[in-house]
Design an enzyme around this catalytic site. Structure first.
Site, PDB file in Angstrom:
ATOM      1  N   SER A   1       0.929  -1.310   0.037  1.00 19.61           N
ATOM      2  CA  SER A   1      -0.025  -0.045   0.179  1.00 19.61           C
ATOM      3  C   SER A   1       0.781   1.282   0.059  1.00 19.61           C
ATOM      4  O   SER A   1       2.099   1.166   0.541  1.00 19.61           O
ATOM      5  CB  SER A   1      -0.885   0.048   1.174  1.00 19.61           C
ATOM      6  N   CYS A   2       0.302   2.415  -0.618  1.00 20.76           N
ATOM      7  CA  CYS A   2       0.959   3.885  -0.648  1.00 20.76           C
ATOM      8  C   CYS A   2       0.353   4.712   0.631  1.00 20.76           C
ATOM      9  O   CYS A   2       0.758   5.591   0.589  1.00 20.76           O
ATOM     10  CB  CYS A   2       0.659   4.312  -2.036  1.00 20.76           C
ATOM     11  N   ILE A   3      -0.691   3.897   1.104  1.00 20.53           N
ATOM     12  CA  ILE A   3      -1.134   4.788   2.301  1.00 20.53           C
ATOM     13  C   ILE A   3      -1.053   3.930   3.555  1.00 20.53           C
ATOM     14  O   ILE A   3      -1.127   2.854   3.857  1.00 20.53           O
ATOM     15  CB  ILE A   3      -2.565   5.345   2.088  1.00 20.53           C
TER      16      ILE A   3
END
Lengths: 108, 161
Positions: free
Chosen positions: A106-108
């Site tokens: 994930s990027c978040i």
């Protein structure tokens, strides 16, 4: 499944499979002793709270829920602020590695 | 082996000058992504970027449907009443499905993760804004010079959005 080369590594007297980045490739090989040795490599001193977070991450991984910082913050186990304090410099990655689960995508 | 290999990139300084939803999200995701990698991050809100930290404005940010060729909507149609709200609603739904938080929650996450939030002094004066109109998590009001002072040091990158 895993495009990367797997390597055999020795943790806590046991031989486990890891990928090139040092993440365990089989969660069922994980024990708390192995987790503690990986934590030592990451220079993290584990407390009960740390293990609580690790259990949560493993539980999510078994349920195949993708992990994000937001989801950890909403877990009721730790707040996002505490999560950063417990595992400084990249909490989700470090905690995932200690938990023996794959590196989060994930990027978040 | 450890995930804490020494990195060359140490600090991301992001200047946000726009308040359209896609720009604000790009900024927040970059800042938060840096913290997730153990990289320091700071955001300097200037010009319209200030809308993203104004208590009364931040929940009402929109996607631009006019003057945005990537929307693939003819300008005249993009300008019709309701088009901007429709596009914004669609984007917000998509964002929620990807587990990306709404703007207010995202600001809380950034603060909890240690991202510094700065308001630009000149833009505050230009829009007659006082600190009371900004969210409490804002770390302070800075001049450009103050911001550059904070950008000193090896491995610091400045990005303008």
């Amino acid at each position: 499944m895993n495009p990367m080369t797997t390597l055999e590594k020795n943790y806590a007297g046991q031989c486990v499979m890891c990928n090139e980045e040092g993440y365990l490739t089989q969660l069922d090989q994980w024990t708390q002793e192995i987790g503690a040795e990986i934590a030592a490599e990451e220079e993290i001193e584990m407390t009960e709270k740390h293990w609580e977070v690790i259990s949560f991450l493993q539980e999510q991984c078994r349920k195949e829920v993708p992990l994000t910082i937001r989801r950890v913050g909403k877990s009721g186990v730790v707040s996002i602020k505490e999560f950063y304090q417990l595992f400084p410099n990249g909490p989700l990655k470090k905690a995932s590695r200690i938990a023996g689960i794959p590196k989060p995508v994930s990027c978040i | 082996m450890s995930t804490s290999n020494p990195r060359k990139l140490k600090k991301m300084m992001i200047i946000l000058s726009k308040a359209t939803l896609e720009n604000v999200y790009a900024c927040f995701i970059l800042a938060n992504g840096a913290r997730m990698e153990g990289i320091e991050s700071e955001i300097f809100f200037t010009f319209f970027g200030l809308e993203a930290i104004q208590k009364e404005r931040l929940k009402d940010l929109h996607v631009a449907t006019v003057g945005n060729p990537s929307m693939h909507i003819p300008t005249l149609i993009g300008g019709l009443p309701g088009m901007e709200s429709l596009a914004t609603k669609m984007m917000k739904n998509k964002i929620e499905k990807l587990d990306i938080p709404p703007i207010d929650e995202f600001l809380e996450i950034l603060t909890a993760s240690g991202t510094k939030l700065w308001a630009c002094k000149l833009a505050m004066d230009m829009f007659d804004l006082t600190k009371e109109k900004l969210i409490e998590d804002v770390d302070g009001v800075l001049t450009v010079g103050d911001f550059y002072d904070r950008a000193e040091g090896d491995g610091t990158h400045v990005i303008f959005i």
